[in-house]
Enzyme design. Structure first.
Site, short mmCIF file in Angstrom:
data_model
loop_
_atom_site.label_atom_id
_atom_site.label_comp_id
_atom_site.label_asym_id
_atom_site.label_seq_id
_atom_site.Cartn_x
_atom_site.Cartn_y
_atom_site.Cartn_z
N ASP A 46 80.92 -8.02 -38.25
CA ASP A 46 81.73 -9.18 -37.91
C ASP A 46 82.03 -9.91 -39.21
O ASP A 46 81.98 -9.29 -40.29
CB ASP A 46 81.01 -10.06 -36.88
CG ASP A 46 81.96 -11.01 -36.15
OD1 ASP A 46 82.08 -12.15 -36.60
OD2 ASP A 46 82.57 -10.60 -35.14
N VAL B 7 72.34 -13.34 -29.23
CA VAL B 7 72.54 -13.82 -27.87
C VAL B 7 73.10 -12.68 -27.02
O VAL B 7 74.09 -12.04 -27.40
CB VAL B 7 73.52 -15.02 -27.83
CG1 VAL B 7 73.84 -15.40 -26.40
CG2 VAL B 7 72.93 -16.21 -28.59
N ALA C 294 77.43 -9.39 -26.27
CA ALA C 294 76.38 -9.99 -27.09
C ALA C 294 77.00 -10.42 -28.41
O ALA C 294 78.15 -10.09 -28.71
CB ALA C 294 75.24 -9.00 -27.33
N LYS C 295 76.24 -11.15 -29.19
CA LYS C 295 76.69 -11.52 -30.53
C LYS C 295 75.48 -11.90 -31.36
O LYS C 295 74.45 -12.33 -30.83
CB LYS C 295 77.66 -12.72 -30.48
CG LYS C 295 78.64 -12.75 -31.65
CD LYS C 295 79.69 -11.66 -31.53
CE LYS C 295 80.75 -11.78 -32.60
NZ LYS C 295 81.82 -10.79 -32.41
N GLY C 296 75.60 -11.74 -32.67
CA GLY C 296 74.52 -12.11 -33.57
C GLY C 296 75.06 -12.84 -34.77
O GLY C 296 76.24 -12.74 -35.10
#
Length: 421
Positions: free
Chosen positions: A142, A56, A101-103
Protein backbone atom coordinates in the site's frame (compact mmCIF):
# COMPACT_ATOMS: atom_id res chain seq x y z
CA UNK A 1 -16.49 12.82 10.15
CA UNK A 2 -13.61 10.53 11.01
CA UNK A 3 -12.45 8.29 8.12
CA UNK A 4 -14.32 5.29 9.52
CA UNK A 5 -17.48 7.33 10.09
CA UNK A 6 -17.27 8.53 6.48
CA UNK A 7 -17.01 4.97 5.13
CA UNK A 8 -19.87 3.86 7.36
CA UNK A 9 -21.93 6.78 6.06
CA UNK A 10 -21.83 5.13 2.64
CA UNK A 11 -22.44 1.72 4.24
CA UNK A 12 -25.55 3.00 6.03
CA UNK A 13 -26.95 4.32 2.74
CA UNK A 14 -26.30 0.92 1.17
CA UNK A 15 -27.92 -0.85 4.12
CA UNK A 16 -31.05 1.24 3.64
CA UNK A 17 -31.13 0.46 -0.08
CA UNK A 18 -30.70 -3.25 0.65
CA UNK A 19 -33.23 -3.07 3.53
CA UNK A 20 -30.88 -4.84 5.92
CA UNK A 21 -32.09 -5.76 9.38
CA UNK A 22 -30.73 -3.99 12.44
CA UNK A 23 -28.89 -7.18 13.37
CA UNK A 24 -27.16 -7.30 9.98
CA UNK A 25 -26.18 -3.64 10.23
CA UNK A 26 -24.68 -4.24 13.69
CA UNK A 27 -22.54 -7.09 12.37
CA UNK A 28 -21.41 -5.52 9.10
CA UNK A 29 -20.74 -1.99 10.34
CA UNK A 30 -18.14 -3.08 12.89
CA UNK A 31 -14.75 -4.79 12.71
CA UNK A 32 -14.03 -8.40 13.67
CA UNK A 33 -10.53 -7.85 15.11
CA UNK A 34 -8.24 -4.89 15.73
CA UNK A 35 -4.61 -5.42 16.70
CA UNK A 36 -2.24 -2.67 17.86
CA UNK A 37 1.39 -3.63 18.29
CA UNK A 38 4.51 -1.92 19.60
CA UNK A 39 7.51 -2.05 17.28
CA UNK A 40 10.74 -1.31 19.15
CA UNK A 41 13.78 -1.35 16.88
CA UNK A 42 17.40 -0.27 17.01
CA UNK A 43 17.83 2.06 14.04
CA UNK A 44 20.94 2.29 11.92
CA UNK A 45 21.83 5.55 13.69
CA UNK A 46 22.19 3.60 16.93
CA UNK A 47 19.10 5.02 18.61
CA UNK A 48 16.25 2.79 19.78
CA UNK A 49 12.87 3.95 18.52
CA UNK A 50 9.34 2.80 19.21
CA UNK A 51 6.74 2.77 16.44
CA UNK A 52 3.17 1.52 16.50
CA UNK A 53 1.57 -0.77 13.98
CA UNK A 54 -1.97 -1.94 13.31
CA UNK A 55 -3.80 -4.76 11.59
CA UNK A 56 -7.58 -4.51 11.36
CA UNK A 57 -9.69 -7.39 10.10
CA UNK A 58 -13.13 -6.15 9.13
CA UNK A 59 -15.11 -9.06 7.69
CA UNK A 60 -14.31 -12.50 6.28
CA UNK A 61 -17.75 -13.80 5.30
CA UNK A 62 -16.67 -14.19 1.66
CA UNK A 63 -13.15 -15.51 2.22
CA UNK A 64 -9.78 -14.79 3.89
CA UNK A 65 -9.06 -11.22 4.95
CA UNK A 66 -7.20 -9.21 2.31
CA UNK A 67 -5.67 -5.77 2.46
CA UNK A 68 -2.51 -3.73 2.12
CA UNK A 69 0.01 -2.44 4.64
CA UNK A 70 0.94 1.24 4.56
CA UNK A 71 3.83 3.11 6.17
CA UNK A 72 2.76 6.67 6.92
CA UNK A 73 2.85 9.12 9.84
CA UNK A 74 -0.96 9.31 9.81
CA UNK A 75 -1.56 5.55 9.70
CA UNK A 76 -3.53 5.44 12.93
CA UNK A 77 -6.19 2.96 14.01
CA UNK A 78 -9.07 5.11 12.75
CA UNK A 79 -7.65 5.32 9.22
CA UNK A 80 -6.72 1.63 9.08
CA UNK A 81 -10.19 0.68 10.34
CA UNK A 82 -11.80 2.70 7.54
CA UNK A 83 -9.58 1.18 4.87
CA UNK A 84 -10.26 -2.34 6.13
CA UNK A 85 -13.98 -1.70 5.73
CA UNK A 86 -13.46 -0.40 2.19
CA UNK A 87 -11.59 -3.59 1.33
CA UNK A 88 -14.57 -5.72 2.39
CA UNK A 89 -16.83 -3.89 -0.04
CA UNK A 90 -14.19 -3.71 -2.78
CA UNK A 91 -13.50 -7.44 -2.87
CA UNK A 92 -17.22 -8.18 -2.86
CA UNK A 93 -17.90 -5.72 -5.66
CA UNK A 94 -15.34 -7.24 -8.05
CA UNK A 95 -16.39 -10.72 -6.87
CA UNK A 96 -13.10 -12.11 -5.63
CA UNK A 97 -13.32 -14.57 -2.69
CA UNK A 98 -11.77 -12.37 -0.01
CA UNK A 99 -12.88 -10.30 2.94
CA UNK A 100 -11.46 -6.96 4.04
CA UNK A 101 -8.46 -6.05 6.18
CA UNK A 102 -5.81 -3.35 6.35
CA UNK A 103 -2.52 -2.73 8.09
CA UNK A 104 -0.34 0.24 8.85
CA UNK A 105 2.75 1.38 10.70
CA UNK A 106 2.90 4.93 12.04
CA UNK A 107 6.22 5.94 10.57
CA UNK A 108 7.65 8.45 8.11
CA UNK A 109 9.70 6.28 5.72
CA UNK A 110 11.41 9.32 4.19
CA UNK A 111 13.28 9.86 7.46
CA UNK A 112 14.56 6.28 7.72
CA UNK A 113 17.13 4.18 5.92
CA UNK A 114 16.43 0.98 4.03
CA UNK A 115 17.99 -0.94 6.90
CA UNK A 116 15.61 0.74 9.37
CA UNK A 117 12.59 -0.04 7.21
CA UNK A 118 13.59 -3.68 6.94
CA UNK A 119 13.95 -3.97 10.72
CA UNK A 120 10.55 -2.32 11.26
CA UNK A 121 8.91 -4.59 8.68
CA UNK A 122 10.36 -7.76 10.16
CA UNK A 123 9.40 -6.80 13.70
CA UNK A 124 5.88 -5.85 12.58
CA UNK A 125 5.58 -9.23 10.83
CA UNK A 126 6.56 -11.03 14.02
CA UNK A 127 3.93 -9.08 15.96
CA UNK A 128 1.04 -9.84 13.59
CA UNK A 129 2.18 -13.27 12.37
CA UNK A 130 -0.32 -15.18 14.50
CA UNK A 131 -3.34 -13.59 12.80
CA UNK A 132 -2.20 -13.71 9.16
CA UNK A 133 -1.77 -16.63 6.78
CA UNK A 134 -2.54 -17.68 3.19
CA UNK A 135 -6.00 -18.92 4.15
CA UNK A 136 -6.54 -16.41 6.97
CA UNK A 137 -5.26 -12.92 6.09
CA UNK A 138 -3.06 -12.01 3.13
CA UNK A 139 -1.29 -8.60 3.23
CA UNK A 140 -0.17 -6.62 0.17
CA UNK A 141 1.65 -3.35 -0.61
CA UNK A 142 0.00 0.00 0.00
CA UNK A 143 1.21 3.55 0.48
CA UNK A 144 5.02 3.68 0.91
CA UNK A 145 5.39 -0.10 0.81
CA UNK A 146 6.31 -2.19 -2.22
CA UNK A 147 7.53 -5.54 -3.52
CA UNK A 148 10.66 -5.30 -1.38
CA UNK A 149 8.53 -4.84 1.74
CA UNK A 150 6.53 -7.91 0.80
CA UNK A 151 9.77 -9.87 0.33
CA UNK A 152 10.81 -9.07 3.90
CA UNK A 153 7.39 -10.17 5.20
CA UNK A 154 7.54 -13.39 3.16
CA UNK A 155 10.96 -14.20 4.55
CA UNK A 156 10.20 -13.28 8.17
CA UNK A 157 6.92 -15.20 8.20
CA UNK A 158 8.68 -18.19 6.65
CA UNK A 159 11.29 -18.27 9.43
CA UNK A 160 8.59 -19.21 11.92
CA UNK A 161 5.87 -20.89 9.86
CA UNK A 162 7.78 -22.32 6.91
CA UNK A 163 8.13 -21.09 3.32
CA UNK A 164 4.66 -19.84 2.34
CA UNK A 165 4.40 -18.09 -1.04
CA UNK A 166 0.76 -17.16 -0.55
CA UNK A 167 1.32 -15.22 2.69
CA UNK A 168 1.55 -11.91 0.78
CA UNK A 169 0.77 -10.63 -2.68
CA UNK A 170 2.53 -7.90 -4.59
CA UNK A 171 5.81 -9.83 -4.33
CA UNK A 172 8.64 -9.62 -6.89
CA UNK A 173 8.00 -11.97 -9.79
CA UNK A 174 11.14 -13.96 -8.93
CA UNK A 175 9.60 -14.73 -5.50
CA UNK A 176 6.22 -15.82 -6.82
CA UNK A 177 4.69 -12.47 -7.67
CA UNK A 178 2.35 -12.05 -10.60
CA UNK A 179 3.19 -10.35 -13.84
CA UNK A 180 1.10 -7.19 -14.11
CA UNK A 181 0.65 -6.68 -10.36
CA UNK A 182 2.73 -3.49 -10.11
CA UNK A 183 0.66 -1.63 -12.70
CA UNK A 184 -2.68 -3.28 -11.87
CA UNK A 185 -4.29 -0.53 -9.78
CA UNK A 186 -3.42 2.25 -12.21
CA UNK A 187 -4.32 0.14 -15.24
CA UNK A 188 -7.62 -0.85 -13.64
CA UNK A 189 -8.49 2.79 -13.02
CA UNK A 190 -8.29 3.43 -16.76
CA UNK A 191 -10.22 0.24 -17.63
CA UNK A 192 -13.10 1.57 -15.52
CA UNK A 193 -12.63 5.04 -17.00
CA UNK A 194 -13.10 3.55 -20.47
CA UNK A 195 -16.48 2.20 -19.40
CA UNK A 196 -17.60 5.52 -17.90
CA UNK A 197 -16.49 7.50 -20.97
CA UNK A 198 -18.51 5.21 -23.23
CA UNK A 199 -21.47 5.44 -20.86
CA UNK A 200 -21.52 9.23 -20.96
CA UNK A 201 -20.79 9.45 -24.66
CA UNK A 202 -17.70 11.65 -24.27
CA UNK A 203 -16.27 10.47 -27.55
CA UNK A 204 -13.01 8.79 -28.47
CA UNK A 205 -10.13 8.96 -25.95
CA UNK A 206 -8.22 11.59 -27.93
CA UNK A 207 -11.13 13.98 -27.31
CA UNK A 208 -11.04 13.40 -23.54
CA UNK A 209 -8.76 15.46 -21.27
CA UNK A 210 -7.49 13.92 -18.01
CA UNK A 211 -5.83 15.42 -14.92
CA UNK A 212 -4.18 13.10 -12.37
CA UNK A 213 -3.34 14.21 -8.84
CA UNK A 214 -0.55 11.98 -7.56
CA UNK A 215 2.22 10.34 -9.58
CA UNK A 216 3.07 7.42 -7.33
CA UNK A 217 2.36 3.83 -8.27
CA UNK A 218 -1.34 4.34 -9.00
CA UNK A 219 -1.14 7.76 -10.65
CA UNK A 220 1.89 7.03 -12.79
CA UNK A 221 0.52 3.76 -14.16
CA UNK A 222 -2.86 5.39 -14.72
CA UNK A 223 -1.09 8.11 -16.72
CA UNK A 224 0.90 5.57 -18.73
CA UNK A 225 -2.18 3.45 -19.48
CA UNK A 226 -4.35 6.47 -20.30
CA UNK A 227 -1.73 7.82 -22.71
CA UNK A 228 -1.33 4.41 -24.37
CA UNK A 229 -5.10 4.30 -24.92
CA UNK A 230 -5.10 7.74 -26.52
CA UNK A 231 -6.37 9.97 -23.69
CA UNK A 232 -4.96 13.50 -23.48
CA UNK A 233 -3.31 13.63 -20.06
CA UNK A 234 -2.93 17.38 -19.50
CA UNK A 235 -1.78 17.58 -15.87
CA UNK A 236 -0.08 15.46 -13.21
CA UNK A 237 1.34 16.25 -9.79
CA UNK A 238 3.18 14.87 -6.77
CA UNK A 239 4.32 16.19 -3.39
CA UNK A 240 6.79 18.50 -5.14
CA UNK A 241 4.14 20.22 -7.24
CA UNK A 242 2.42 19.76 -10.56
CA UNK A 243 2.73 20.39 -14.28
CA UNK A 244 0.13 21.35 -16.87
CA UNK A 245 0.21 21.19 -20.67
CA UNK A 246 -3.19 21.85 -22.30
CA UNK A 247 -2.13 20.03 -25.45
CA UNK A 248 -1.16 16.92 -23.52
CA UNK A 249 1.92 15.72 -21.64
CA UNK A 250 4.59 13.36 -22.90
CA UNK A 251 4.20 10.82 -20.09
CA UNK A 252 7.46 9.06 -20.84
CA UNK A 253 9.28 12.39 -20.55
CA UNK A 254 7.52 12.97 -17.22
CA UNK A 255 8.73 9.60 -15.93
CA UNK A 256 12.30 10.30 -17.00
CA UNK A 257 12.20 13.72 -15.34
CA UNK A 258 10.83 12.18 -12.14
CA UNK A 259 13.60 9.58 -12.08
CA UNK A 260 16.25 12.27 -12.50
CA UNK A 261 14.85 14.96 -10.20
CA UNK A 262 12.62 13.14 -7.70
CA UNK A 263 9.53 15.13 -8.70
CA UNK A 264 7.43 15.82 -11.78
CA UNK A 265 7.61 19.56 -11.06
CA UNK A 266 9.51 21.90 -13.38
CA UNK A 267 9.44 19.67 -16.44
CA UNK A 268 10.60 21.88 -19.34
CA UNK A 269 7.80 22.91 -21.68
CA UNK A 270 5.06 22.71 -19.04
CA UNK A 271 3.27 25.21 -16.83
CA UNK A 272 3.66 24.91 -13.03
CA UNK A 273 0.50 24.12 -11.11
CA UNK A 274 -0.26 23.29 -7.49
CA UNK A 275 -2.02 20.14 -6.32
CA UNK A 276 -5.06 22.19 -5.34
CA UNK A 277 -5.15 23.96 -8.70
CA UNK A 278 -4.95 20.64 -10.53
CA UNK A 279 -8.16 19.48 -8.84
CA UNK A 280 -10.02 22.49 -10.20
CA UNK A 281 -8.84 22.35 -13.82
CA UNK A 282 -11.41 22.47 -16.60
CA UNK A 283 -10.98 18.88 -17.79
CA UNK A 284 -13.26 15.99 -18.70
CA UNK A 285 -11.79 13.57 -16.17
CA UNK A 286 -10.17 14.08 -12.77
CA UNK A 287 -8.31 11.18 -11.15
CA UNK A 288 -7.36 11.87 -7.52
CA UNK A 289 -4.67 9.20 -7.03
CA UNK A 290 -2.79 10.46 -3.98
CA UNK A 291 -4.19 10.99 -0.48
CA UNK A 292 -7.72 10.68 0.86
CA UNK A 293 -10.15 13.54 1.48
CA UNK A 294 -8.75 15.97 -1.10
CA UNK A 295 -12.18 16.85 -2.51
CA UNK A 296 -14.23 18.34 0.31
CA UNK A 297 -17.19 20.66 0.84
CA UNK A 298 -14.70 23.54 0.59
CA UNK A 299 -13.67 22.88 -3.01
CA UNK A 300 -16.36 20.57 -4.45
CA UNK A 301 -18.21 23.47 -6.06
CA UNK A 302 -15.02 24.35 -7.98
CA UNK A 303 -14.48 20.87 -9.45
CA UNK A 304 -15.10 21.25 -13.18
CA UNK A 305 -14.48 17.69 -14.36
CA UNK A 306 -17.44 15.74 -15.70
CA UNK A 307 -16.12 12.47 -14.24
CA UNK A 308 -14.14 11.94 -11.04
CA UNK A 309 -12.43 8.54 -10.93
CA UNK A 310 -11.21 7.72 -7.43
CA UNK A 311 -7.75 6.25 -7.90
CA UNK A 312 -6.93 6.87 -4.22
CA UNK A 313 -8.86 5.49 -1.27
CA UNK A 314 -11.61 7.83 -0.07
CA UNK A 315 -10.47 11.02 -1.86
CA UNK A 316 -14.00 12.51 -1.91
CA UNK A 317 -15.70 13.22 1.41
CA UNK A 318 -19.42 12.44 1.92
CA UNK A 319 -20.33 16.15 1.88
CA UNK A 320 -18.40 16.68 -1.35
CA UNK A 321 -19.95 13.56 -2.85
CA UNK A 322 -23.43 15.01 -2.29
CA UNK A 323 -22.42 18.33 -3.84
CA UNK A 324 -20.92 16.68 -6.92
CA UNK A 325 -24.00 14.49 -7.38
CA UNK A 326 -26.28 17.53 -7.25
CA UNK A 327 -24.22 19.13 -10.02
CA UNK A 328 -24.38 16.01 -12.18
CA UNK A 329 -20.71 15.08 -11.80
CA UNK A 330 -20.26 11.31 -12.07
CA UNK A 331 -18.04 9.90 -9.33
CA UNK A 332 -16.64 6.43 -10.01
CA UNK A 333 -16.06 5.21 -6.43
CA UNK A 334 -12.80 3.89 -5.09
CA UNK A 335 -14.19 0.43 -4.36
CA UNK A 336 -14.61 0.06 -8.12
CA UNK A 337 -12.04 2.40 -9.65
CA UNK A 338 -8.97 1.20 -7.74
CA UNK A 339 -9.93 -2.46 -7.41
CA UNK A 340 -7.38 -3.54 -10.01
CA UNK A 341 -4.73 -4.09 -7.36
CA UNK A 342 -6.72 -6.52 -5.24
CA UNK A 343 -7.98 -8.26 -8.37
CA UNK A 344 -4.47 -9.08 -9.57
CA UNK A 345 -3.49 -9.88 -5.98
CA UNK A 346 -6.19 -12.52 -6.15
CA UNK A 347 -4.69 -13.78 -9.42
CA UNK A 348 -1.27 -13.95 -7.72
CA UNK A 349 -2.74 -15.88 -4.79
CA UNK A 350 -4.35 -18.36 -7.21
CA UNK A 351 -1.09 -18.80 -9.13
CA UNK A 352 0.81 -19.42 -5.89
CA UNK A 353 -1.70 -22.03 -4.73
CA UNK A 354 -1.34 -23.88 -8.04
CA UNK A 355 2.41 -23.34 -8.56
CA UNK A 356 1.69 -21.67 -11.89
CA UNK A 357 2.64 -18.42 -13.58
CA UNK A 358 0.29 -16.77 -16.06
CA UNK A 359 1.52 -14.71 -18.98
CA UNK A 360 1.11 -10.92 -18.75
CA UNK A 361 -1.45 -10.88 -21.56
CA UNK A 362 -3.53 -13.44 -19.68
CA UNK A 363 -3.36 -11.43 -16.44
CA UNK A 364 -4.37 -8.19 -18.17
CA UNK A 365 -7.20 -9.87 -20.08
CA UNK A 366 -8.61 -11.35 -16.88
CA UNK A 367 -8.24 -8.01 -15.08
CA UNK A 368 -10.03 -6.10 -17.81
CA UNK A 369 -12.88 -8.60 -17.86
CA UNK A 370 -13.30 -8.52 -14.06
CA UNK A 371 -13.47 -4.72 -13.87
CA UNK A 372 -15.64 -4.30 -16.95
CA UNK A 373 -18.10 -6.83 -15.53
CA UNK A 374 -18.13 -5.09 -12.14
CA UNK A 375 -18.82 -1.69 -13.73
CA UNK A 376 -21.64 -3.08 -15.87
CA UNK A 377 -23.19 -4.84 -12.89
CA UNK A 378 -23.12 -1.59 -10.93
CA UNK A 379 -24.80 0.28 -13.77
CA UNK A 380 -27.50 -2.39 -14.07
CA UNK A 381 -28.10 -2.28 -10.31
CA UNK A 382 -28.26 1.52 -10.48
CA UNK A 383 -30.83 1.42 -13.29
CA UNK A 384 -32.95 -1.30 -11.68
CA UNK A 385 -33.10 0.34 -8.25
CA UNK A 386 -33.22 4.01 -9.22
CA UNK A 387 -37.01 4.09 -8.95
CA UNK A 388 -36.83 3.13 -5.28
CA UNK A 389 -34.66 6.09 -4.25
CA UNK A 390 -37.40 7.85 -2.31
CA UNK A 391 -37.76 4.79 -0.07
CA UNK A 392 -34.43 5.64 1.58
CA UNK A 393 -34.87 9.39 1.49
CA UNK A 394 -33.02 10.18 -1.73
CA UNK A 395 -33.97 11.61 -5.10
CA UNK A 396 -31.37 9.68 -7.10
CA UNK A 397 -29.17 6.61 -6.93
CA UNK A 398 -25.55 7.48 -7.60
CA UNK A 399 -22.95 5.08 -8.96
CA UNK A 400 -21.28 5.06 -5.54
CA UNK A 401 -24.53 4.13 -3.81
CA UNK A 402 -25.16 1.40 -6.35
CA UNK A 403 -21.63 0.02 -5.93
CA UNK A 404 -21.83 -0.02 -2.14
CA UNK A 405 -25.33 -1.49 -2.11
CA UNK A 406 -24.36 -4.28 -4.50
CA UNK A 407 -21.24 -5.07 -2.45
CA UNK A 408 -23.08 -4.96 0.88
CA UNK A 409 -25.83 -7.19 -0.50
CA UNK A 410 -23.23 -9.83 -1.45
CA UNK A 411 -21.48 -9.72 1.93
CA UNK A 412 -24.79 -9.82 3.81
CA UNK A 413 -25.86 -12.90 1.85
CA UNK A 414 -22.61 -14.72 2.64
CA UNK A 415 -22.77 -13.70 6.31
CA UNK A 416 -26.34 -14.96 6.57
CA UNK A 417 -25.49 -18.30 4.99
CA UNK A 418 -22.60 -18.74 7.44
CA UNK A 419 -24.86 -17.93 10.37
CA UNK A 420 -23.20 -14.67 11.38
CA UNK A 421 -26.53 -12.84 11.01
Amino acid sequence: MTPFEAVNHFFQRAAAIDRLSDEAIDVLSGTFRELRVQIAVRCESGSRNVFYGYRVQHNAARGPYKGGIRFHPDADLEEVRALASLMTWKTALVDVPFGGAKGGVQVDPIKLSTVDLERITRRYTEQIGHIIGPTRDIPAPDMNTNAQTMSWILDQYGRRYGHTLGIVTGKPVVLGGSLGREQATGRGTVVVLDEAVRDLGLGVPSEVSVAIQGFGNVGSWAAVTAAERGYRVVAVSDVGGGIHAPGGLDIEAVRVHLAEHGTVADLPGTEPISNDELLELDVDVLIPAALGEVVTHDNADRIRARIVVEGANHPVTPAADEMLAERGVVVVPDILANAGGVTVSYFEWVQNSQDLRWELEDVNRRLDTKLQTAYQQCRRFQAERAGEAKAWGGDRLTLREAAFALAVERVAEAATLRGYI
